[in-house]
Design an enzyme around this catalytic site. Structure first.
Site, PDB file in Angstrom:
ATOM      1  N   ASP A 135      33.120  41.135  36.933  1.00  0.00           N
ATOM      2  CA  ASP A 135      35.114  41.375  37.201  1.00  0.00           C
ATOM      3  C   ASP A 135      35.256  41.144  38.145  1.00  0.00           C
ATOM      4  O   ASP A 135      34.250  41.619  39.780  1.00  0.00           O
ATOM      5  CB  ASP A 135      35.114  42.770  36.608  1.00  0.00           C
ATOM      6  CG  ASP A 135      36.729  43.127  36.700  1.00  0.00           C
ATOM      7  OD1 ASP A 135      37.442  42.390  37.852  1.00  0.00           O
ATOM      8  OD2 ASP A 135      37.055  44.339  36.611  1.00  0.00           O
TER       9      ASP A 135
ATOM     10  N   HIS B 192      39.750  44.595  44.316  1.00  0.00           N
ATOM     11  CA  HIS B 192      38.479  45.658  44.440  1.00  0.00           C
ATOM     12  C   HIS B 192      37.289  44.666  45.844  1.00  0.00           C
ATOM     13  O   HIS B 192      36.070  46.026  46.230  1.00  0.00           O
ATOM     14  CB  HIS B 192      37.855  45.475  43.184  1.00  0.00           C
ATOM     15  CG  HIS B 192      38.583  46.019  41.631  1.00  0.00           C
ATOM     16  ND1 HIS B 192      39.196  46.614  41.543  1.00  0.00           N
ATOM     17  CD2 HIS B 192      38.327  45.411  40.793  1.00  0.00           C
ATOM     18  CE1 HIS B 192      39.456  47.288  40.301  1.00  0.00           C
ATOM     19  NE2 HIS B 192      39.241  46.172  40.083  1.00  0.00           N
TER      20      HIS B 192
ATOM     21  N   ILE C   3      40.676  48.788  45.868  1.00  0.00           N
ATOM     22  CA  ILE C   3      40.066  50.568  45.254  1.00  0.00           C
ATOM     23  C   ILE C   3      38.882  50.191  43.935  1.00  0.00           C
ATOM     24  O   ILE C   3      38.747  48.640  43.770  1.00  0.00           O
ATOM     25  CB  ILE C   3      41.452  50.431  43.739  1.00  0.00           C
ATOM     26  CG1 ILE C   3      41.344  49.926  42.912  1.00  0.00           C
ATOM     27  CG2 ILE C   3      42.451  51.071  44.998  1.00  0.00           C
ATOM     28  CD1 ILE C   3      42.657  49.962  42.456  1.00  0.00           C
TER      29      ILE C   3
ATOM     30  N   GLY D 256      38.398  51.147  37.316  1.00  0.00           N
ATOM     31  CA  GLY D 256      38.047  51.958  36.933  1.00  0.00           C
ATOM     32  C   GLY D 256      37.108  52.243  35.562  1.00  0.00           C
ATOM     33  O   GLY D 256      36.701  52.990  35.749  1.00  0.00           O
TER      34      GLY D 256
END
Length: 284
Positions: free
Chosen positions: A187, A192, A207, A210
């Site tokens: 990812d 991120h 961040i 998830g």
């Protein structure tokens, strides 16, 4: 460019071969916090090739195909990556995921819902090898600014919140470099890692993925409620309710019943701000 919901749903399913081996699994497990302490026999089940087991949440990255990728590249979908958030995820395992494997993944868009200020793309990926079905993965992709096209709002039914005090509470500290490690499983969203991109997306710093919180949570359930046996997991679903920043601590409240664990996951340092809700692990 607005989402063409009818075109996305009408498109033919797309299939492709995926493969993985123990190195992919070990990297993923490290990405969701395995390996501490490094010599703990329980952790070695996730990090050492001898006796290695596979967390079912590995399905979201197997073959380097991320849970969101197919939906964002579907016909009729052309969106700004900075507007994309993961809304929810479900993985159903039909049998334990092997340490080494190759399979065919078939993905289709089930629906595109109009939430007013946002659109939600619902996609399903079914994975099978020569022995039959391996897992089914459903993703809900939340795209800010792409609603208002006059489509259906979609179902709003949610499971009732668990009552009473939790049966157990676990906490897991997120490493400062956790997102940088997790993204090596495939990812590569700069949200991120890149502070400038994160600010453009509305966050003051990068961040955590998830799906990283998703994997950390499943590992906590396996290690505590399921006796460390990942093969006992039948399904795992959640709704992503809030962000996590690297360096924070996840608090996981668990309510147990036969064959099921309900969870509520929050960020300790931000007054238990919700992270994962509507979270259920089904097991045998």
């Amino acid at each position: 460019m607005p989402i063409d919901a009818e075109r996305a749903v009408a498109a033919e399913p797309r299939s492709g071969e995926i493969s993985w081996d123990h190195k992919d699994i070990q990297l993923y497990h490290l990405g969701v916090g395995a390996g501490l302490p490094a010599t703990d026999p329980h952790e070695l089940r996730y990090t050492f090739e001898s006796g290695l087991q596979v967390l079912p949440s590995f399905a979201t990255v197997a073959g380097g195909v991320m849970a969101l990728d197919a939906g964002l590249s579907a016909p009729g979908v052309d969106v700004d990556l900075a507007a994309v958030l993961h809304g929810g995820q479900t993985v159903v395992t039909h049998r334990p995921i092997p340490v080494r494997g190759s399979a065919v993944a078939t993905t289709r868009v089930l629906a595109v819902y109009d939430k007013g200020k946002a659109a939600v793309i619902v996609q399903r990926t079914e994975v099978a090898d020569g022995r039959g079905p391996l897992w089914t993965s459903d993703s809900q992709i939340f795209v800010r600014g792409e609603g208002g096209f006059g489509g259906e709002r979609g179902p709003s039914m949610r499971p009732a919140a668990p009552g009473g005090a939790p049966d157990r509470t676990e906490e897991r500290r997120i490493r400062q470099d956790q997102a940088l490690l997790y993204r090596l499983s495939g990812d590569w969203n700069p949200l991120h890692a890149d502070p400038e991109f994160a600010r453009r997306a509305g966050f003051d710093r990068p961040i955590l993925h998830g799906l990283c919180s998703y994997g950390i949570t499943l590992k906590a359930v396996v290690d505590t409620v399921l006796g460390g046996d990942a093969a006992r997991v039948d399904s795992f679903r959640t709704r992503f309710a809030g962000v996590v920043f690297p360096g924070e601590t996840l608090r996981m409240r668990m309510w147990q019943s036969p064959g099921r664990v309900r969870l509520a996951v929050s960020a300790v340092e931000r007054d238990d701000a919700p992270v994962l809700t509507d979270t259920i692990v089904e097991h045998h």
